[in-house]
Write a protein that holds these residues in place. Structure first.
Motif, PDB file in Angstrom:
ATOM      1  N   PHE A 148       0.848  -1.185   0.000  1.00 47.97           N
ATOM      2  CA  PHE A 148       0.000   0.000   0.000  1.00 47.97           C
ATOM      3  C   PHE A 148       0.893   1.248   0.000  1.00 47.97           C
ATOM      4  O   PHE A 148       1.837   1.338   0.794  1.00 47.97           O
ATOM      5  CB  PHE A 148      -0.911  -0.002   1.228  1.00 47.97           C
ATOM      6  N   TYR A 149       0.562   2.237  -0.863  1.00 47.91           N
ATOM      7  CA  TYR A 149       1.407   3.432  -0.994  1.00 47.91           C
ATOM      8  C   TYR A 149       0.549   4.691  -0.940  1.00 47.91           C
ATOM      9  O   TYR A 149      -0.608   4.706  -1.355  1.00 47.91           O
ATOM     10  CB  TYR A 149       2.155   3.415  -2.336  1.00 47.91           C
ATOM     11  N   ASN A 150       1.192   5.769  -0.425  1.00 48.12           N
ATOM     12  CA  ASN A 150       0.514   7.065  -0.435  1.00 48.12           C
ATOM     13  C   ASN A 150       0.882   7.835  -1.707  1.00 48.12           C
ATOM     14  O   ASN A 150       1.569   7.318  -2.594  1.00 48.12           O
ATOM     15  CB  ASN A 150       0.859   7.866   0.823  1.00 48.12           C
ATOM     16  N   ALA A 151       0.433   9.088  -1.789  1.00 49.31           N
ATOM     17  CA  ALA A 151       0.636   9.874  -3.010  1.00 49.31           C
ATOM     18  C   ALA A 151       2.109  10.138  -3.287  1.00 49.31           C
ATOM     19  O   ALA A 151       2.523  10.314  -4.439  1.00 49.31           O
ATOM     20  CB  ALA A 151      -0.123  11.195  -2.914  1.00 49.31           C
ATOM     21  N   GLU A 152       2.964  10.165  -2.251  1.00 51.10           N
ATOM     22  CA  GLU A 152       4.405  10.414  -2.442  1.00 51.10           C
ATOM     23  C   GLU A 152       5.168   9.144  -2.782  1.00 51.10           C
ATOM     24  O   GLU A 152       6.383   9.170  -2.971  1.00 51.10           O
ATOM     25  CB  GLU A 152       5.010  11.029  -1.169  1.00 51.10           C
ATOM     26  N   GLY A 153       4.462   8.023  -2.836  1.00 47.23           N
ATOM     27  CA  GLY A 153       5.117   6.766  -3.164  1.00 47.23           C
ATOM     28  C   GLY A 153       5.679   6.041  -1.954  1.00 47.23           C
ATOM     29  O   GLY A 153       6.400   5.051  -2.109  1.00 47.23           O
ATOM     30  N   ARG A 154       5.382   6.528  -0.757  1.00 48.51           N
ATOM     31  CA  ARG A 154       5.879   5.880   0.459  1.00 48.51           C
ATOM     32  C   ARG A 154       4.951   4.727   0.829  1.00 48.51           C
ATOM     33  O   ARG A 154       3.727   4.860   0.808  1.00 48.51           O
ATOM     34  CB  ARG A 154       5.954   6.893   1.599  1.00 48.51           C
ATOM     35  N   ARG A 155       5.578   3.585   1.183  1.00 46.05           N
ATOM     36  CA  ARG A 155       4.786   2.411   1.513  1.00 46.05           C
ATOM     37  C   ARG A 155       4.270   2.489   2.948  1.00 46.05           C
ATOM     38  O   ARG A 155       5.012   2.775   3.873  1.00 46.05           O
ATOM     39  CB  ARG A 155       5.618   1.138   1.329  1.00 46.05           C
ATOM     40  N   HIS A 156       2.968   2.211   3.102  1.00 41.43           N
ATOM     41  CA  HIS A 156       2.365   2.170   4.434  1.00 41.43           C
ATOM     42  C   HIS A 156       2.627   0.824   5.090  1.00 41.43           C
ATOM     43  O   HIS A 156       2.625  -0.218   4.430  1.00 41.43           O
ATOM     44  CB  HIS A 156       0.846   2.379   4.347  1.00 41.43           C
ATOM     45  N   GLU A 157       2.857   0.867   6.383  1.00 38.81           N
ATOM     46  CA  GLU A 157       2.957  -0.378   7.151  1.00 38.81           C
ATOM     47  C   GLU A 157       1.548  -0.771   7.584  1.00 38.81           C
ATOM     48  O   GLU A 157       0.932  -0.093   8.410  1.00 38.81           O
ATOM     49  CB  GLU A 157       3.861  -0.189   8.366  1.00 38.81           C
ATOM     50  N   ILE A 158       1.061  -1.843   7.004  1.00 34.08           N
ATOM     51  CA  ILE A 158      -0.311  -2.286   7.262  1.00 34.08           C
ATOM     52  C   ILE A 158      -0.296  -3.781   7.543  1.00 34.08           C
ATOM     53  O   ILE A 158       0.415  -4.548   6.896  1.00 34.08           O
ATOM     54  CB  ILE A 158      -1.224  -1.999   6.040  1.00 34.08           C
ATOM     55  N   SER A 159      -1.072  -4.185   8.540  1.00 29.59           N
ATOM     56  CA  SER A 159      -1.177  -5.614   8.867  1.00 29.59           C
ATOM     57  C   SER A 159      -2.644  -5.980   9.055  1.00 29.59           C
ATOM     58  O   SER A 159      -3.513  -5.105   9.210  1.00 29.59           O
ATOM     59  CB  SER A 159      -0.387  -5.934  10.134  1.00 29.59           C
TER      60      SER A 159
END
Length: 957
Positions: free
Chosen positions: A68-79
């Motif tokens: 999962f990524y935000n608009a800046e391309g940074r990956r979210h830590e999601i579980s």
């Protein structure tokens, strides 16, 4: 750290996240590939991720990381909310396992073929392991002795119950090296299986056994709606589609003891138990043409296999077809044909299965029967009972003689069969030809002669003693089979009887009172049938003499007429001038395209006024000029069948027979998609060049009607050239309501019409208080128009509202009604295509759609192809109408988008293209032309001619 909750409901999965995360989430990838998705609001604090259809490129049985990524391309830590393996259903059809363990950095997704997994577990059980069970309150802890922790991502748990193939996956929690499943299912009596599926194989499948204490006094509870699984029907379909190939030759097994109880097929197990899975015996039925497959699971009871066929009988399509029966071997790896014992006799291996899904009693109903083919293999055939009985008992029938003395009709019938001793004739009947009702009239059976392989039956009837109503009556013989009378249609007729009936116009015609006449005729399939109908005003000697005189004139001056190239145009019953037949004639006349093009119409037609500016090319119906030009015509051009230019029912006169050989360019009565018209198929010989309104319909005509590409030309309909929106010419809004007719209502009395669904549903709509209020409040009028074939019933509709007007055939110009209306309501009328052409909304009133599709049929899928909303009762119809009033009668986008599919031309040049098509096909039409072989002597009555020829033969020899 963000979390995702997995929610399954009714076989679909939603992934829930917080509203905050939804604002930040821009991109989701699976295995490095971006996914298409959108959000749906769920409550006040949650948002659902809904994936669009983009998973077809992902192979099964392999894990893919979800990122999962935000608009800046940074990956979210999601579980996941809980660690473990959770079944999900993507796109409503692809099953997958969503997995994350405590040691996993990513959430993983693995697509699986659940049906294949269940099949392996049922038929190829792998090595099982010892397990231990520990109750932990809401959950039970499952311990597996030799399960490697590296395989925890591949662990699944399925649930089923004894005697069923329904199988569902349940969530598996995995924490600190322990496996947990819900205690709820464990205590409801279900079987729980722990599976380890790696790649495409199930390596371990262990039944999680219950203790005796937990199993006693526990009935199966309901399964939660959130489970993902496969039903028995889906499993069996997978079984027959993917495991068993039913192509080529197959071994067969002989079963001596076959029985039918109700609709259950019963086999004795003595000879076949060695290769049958007695726990889950399966029959596979395959349709011979479409290769459609159907499976029936049976059960073992007292050394006999029982297969209930009720579901199969009531679910298969209502059409003539044949199904081969296979019995599956153990493991479902082989299919065997079932061979009966022919020594038991034709009547022993023939069973008509009972059916309860018929709308009404009728000889047209298609029944299913278990019978044997020529190789003694069992199969199920679906057909009319008459055909089933004829086929099984090898029956052939023939009418040998027909005599009519006054009002007495006498018929000799011959029935041939090698099973004379197995059947008993009960009577001969006249049966009314109708798909929706069953009416028969007993004929008196006066003599029966039994020969070696045939029966000769003589029967008669007194017309004054029976009630016969319009239109057609067929001959049937009653046969007693297994204590029950079955009706078999009497087909074929001797040459002598055929010539007598087919060559006489009035000898066999009898008056029935009230202007009705009764007479025999020969059908298109060369069978004897009878007609009861109104007598036309021109059916008398005066017009017959006029017809014969015209035939003499044309034959004397044949060369003169041959050079004229006469075209004849006409429309329905030579009475109307408002459809494509008229508008094409109008185009040719005004543009001086063909000098010898004439239009036939009755003098009393209210639409004669449309032809006053073309009076020099008008021929009045039944005038001497009419007969002469009809005989001399080279080409008929019409939007109706050729017999509308003369008489729909009279085919035995000289002109009636001449019409059979005349070439017809069929301009189309309308677009035909809503109704199947087998009477127009090429093998009926009615058309020689077919004008198609669009490429869509041309494809339909070549596919279903059987015409070649060269015999169908796409031009558009001639009457569409003049269509335009004229709603601004009236100071109110107008809705046009025009139902079509039903073949099963032919000849219906007014009393019967008042009891029909047709009358009840339309009367409910027209008398609705809610409708009247809507019309009054919005300054709207309804124009109610009945089909010409129902013109006698229009007065039965009592209209008490000033906002509703009713009209019969030709009381108002139909095309003008269409152009001035803002919307149209119909059931299946082709006229509704005109409204769609004008880009106006259409509503369909399908209160009897199941019966209509069964009796009439359609080339369109009513659930997918219609260009308007559908209502099934009057309340729903008024509701839909109100919605369009609020939209100011604007079309919905999904329907307007269909216009490009259904119309090829919308340029008012259709008549021009039709004329060019006729000119381009002149040579082909001439090749088809059958020059008459009738001679001048044919004006002499048949009986007189025959006596003259017999006298000449005696003198000569």
């Amino acid at each position: 750290m963000h979390h995702i909750s997995i929610v399954n409901n009714n076989g679909r999965t939603r992934f829930l996240i917080s509203n905050l995360l939804s604002f930040e989430l821009e991109r989701i990838s699976l295995g490095g590939l971006d996914l298409n998705f959108h959000f749906e609001s769920v409550g006040t604090d949650k948002t659902a991720i809904v994936f669009d259809r983009n998973f077809e490129n992902f192979a099964p049985n392999a894990f893919y990381n979800i990122e999962f990524y935000n608009a800046e391309g940074r990956r979210h830590e999601i579980s996941l909310n809980d660690y473990g393996n959770f079944p999900v259903c993507i796109e409503g059809e692809r099953v997958a396992i969503c997995s994350q363990l405590e040691t996993d950095e990513h959430i993983k997704l693995k697509f699986i073929d659940l049906k294949k997994v269940v099949f392996q577990m049922k038929y190829h059980p792998p090595i099982t392991s010892e397990i231990s069970i520990k109750n932990e309150g809401d959950f039970i802890e499952v311990g597996v002795s030799d399960l490697n922790e590296s395989h925890y991502n591949n662990v699944m748990v399925s649930v089923d119950k004894d005697g069923s193939f329904d199988s569902y996956l349940v969530p598996v929690l995995i924490k600190k090296g322990h496996i947990y499943i819900s205690n709820e299912l464990y205590t409801k009596g279900y079987n729980l299986h722990l599976l380890v599926a790696i790649n495409s194989n199930v390596f371990e499948a262990t039944l999680i056994k219950q203790t005796k204490e937990s199993h006693e006094n526990v009935s199966y509870g309901g399964l939660p709606e959130h489970l993902i699984g496969v039903t028995e029907e889906e499993f069996l379909r997978h079984n027959i589609n993917n495991v068993v190939s039913l192509k080529g030759k197959h071994s067969s097994v002989e079963v001596n003891e076959i029985d039918i109880v109700g609709n259950s097929l019963i086999f004795n197990m003595n000879q076949i138990e060695w290769f049958i899975d007695t726990d889950t015996p399966i029959l596979i039925l395959q349709e011979t043409k479409t290769k459609q497959l159907y499976s029936v699971r049976g059960n073992l009871d007292s050394s006999k296999l029982h297969f209930k066929l009720d579901g199969f009988i009531n679910e298969i399509p209502n059409k003539k077809e044949k199904w081969i029966i296979y019995l599956m071997s153990k493991g479902n790896e082989h299919a065997f044909r079932i061979r009966g014992n022919i020594e038991e006799g034709a009547e022993r291996n023939f069973h008509i299965l009972s059916q309860d899904n018929f709308p009404s009693l009728s000889t047209y109903n298609l029944h299913s029967a278990l019978c044997m083919n020529k190789n003694n293999n069992l199969e199920i055939r679906k057909d009319k009972i008459s055909n089933l009985v004829k086929n099984n008992f090898k029956i052939k029938t023939k009418v040998n003689k027909l005599k009519m003395f006054g009002e007495k009709v006498s018929i000799e019938v011959q029935l041939n069969t090698p099973y004379v001793q197995s059947i008993k004739p009960t009577n001969i009947y006249l049966v009314h030809r109708n798909k929706d009702t069953f009416n028969k009239v007993n004929m008196q059976l006066t003599n029966t002669t039994i020969k070696k392989n045939s029966l000769i039956l003589i029967t008669n009837i007194q017309l004054r003693e029976v009630v016969l109503f319009p239109l057609y009556w067929d001959l049937f013989i009653g046969l007693e089979i297994d204590g029950k009378e079955e009706l078999v249609k009497i087909t074929k007729v001797s040459k002598d009887a055929l010539y007598k009936v087919d060559s006489r116009i009035s000898k066999y015609q009898r008056g029935m009172g009230k202007g009705k006449i009764f007479y025999p005729y020969i059908t298109i399939s060369k069978d004897l049938a009878f007609t009861v109908r109104d007598k036309e005003y021109f059916e008398n000697r005066y017009y017959l003499l006029k017809e014969k005189f015209a035939f003499l004139v044309v034959n004397l001056f044949r060369k003169h007429f041959a050079n004229k190239e006469i075209w004849i145009g006409f429309e329905k019953l030579a009475m109307s001038a408002h459809e494509s037949g008229y508008y094409f004639f109008d185009y040719v006349y005004k543009n001086r395209k063909h000098d010898n093009f004439y239009y036939v119409i009755r003098k009393d037609s209210p639409e004669l006024v449309n032809l006053m500016d073309k009076k020099d090319k008008v021929i009045y119906f039944m005038s001497l000029k009419y007969f002469i030009y009809m005989f001399a015509a080279d080409l008929l051009i019409s939007s109706d069948t050729k017999r509308n230019s003369y008489s729909l029912k009279q085919k035995k006169s000289i002109l009636g027979k001449e019409l059979t050989d005349k070439q017809l360019v069929y301009l189309q009565h309308g677009v035909n998609g809503l109704k199947a018209v087998p009477d127009f198929y090429k093998d009926r010989g009615v058309f020689d060049l077919v004008i198609a309104p669009s490429e869509y319909e041309k494809n339909m005509i070549t596919e279903y009607w059987g015409y070649s590409e060269e015999e169908v030309v796409t031009t558009g309909l001639a009457r569409w050239d003049v269509l335009e929106d004229r709603t601004n010419e009236i100071d109110y809004k107008q809705i046009f309501v025009m139902p079509t007719w039903r073949t099963w209502m032919d000849g219906m009395s007014k009393e019967e019409f008042l009891e029909s669904d047709y009358y009840k549903y339309y009367n409910d709509f027209l008398s609705s208080n809610r409708l009247h209020k809507v019309l009054k409040d919005n300054n709207i009028k309804i124009m109610f128009f009945l089909h010409p074939k129902f013109k006698d019933y229009i007065d039965l509709f009592e209209i008490n509202s000033p906002y509703i007007e009713k009209f019969g055939f030709l009381e108002v110009p139909l095309d003008e009604m269409i152009m001035k209306s803002s919307m149209m309501i119909s059931d299946y009328s082709s006229v509704i295509w005109e409204m769609f052409y004008l880009e106006k909304p259409c509503l369909f009133y399908h209160f009897d759609v199941e019966k209509y599709l069964q009796y009439e049929g359609s080339y369109m899928d009513f659930k997918e192809d219609l260009f308007g909303d559908v209502a099934y009762d009057s309340e729903e119809l008024v509701e839909n109408m109100e919605q369009y009033i609020l939209r100011n009668f604007s079309e919905k986008v999904e329907y307007s988008n269909l216009r490009e599919k259904y119309f090829t031309y919308m340029d008012n040049q259709n008549s021009k293209r039709i004329f060019e098509a006729i000119e381009n096909n002149k040579s082909n039409l001439r090749k088809k032309r059958k020059r008459t072989k009738r001679k001048l002597s044919h004006i002499i009555p048949f009986d007189v001619r025959r006596k003259m020829l017999n006298t000449i033969a005696k003198i000569k020899y």
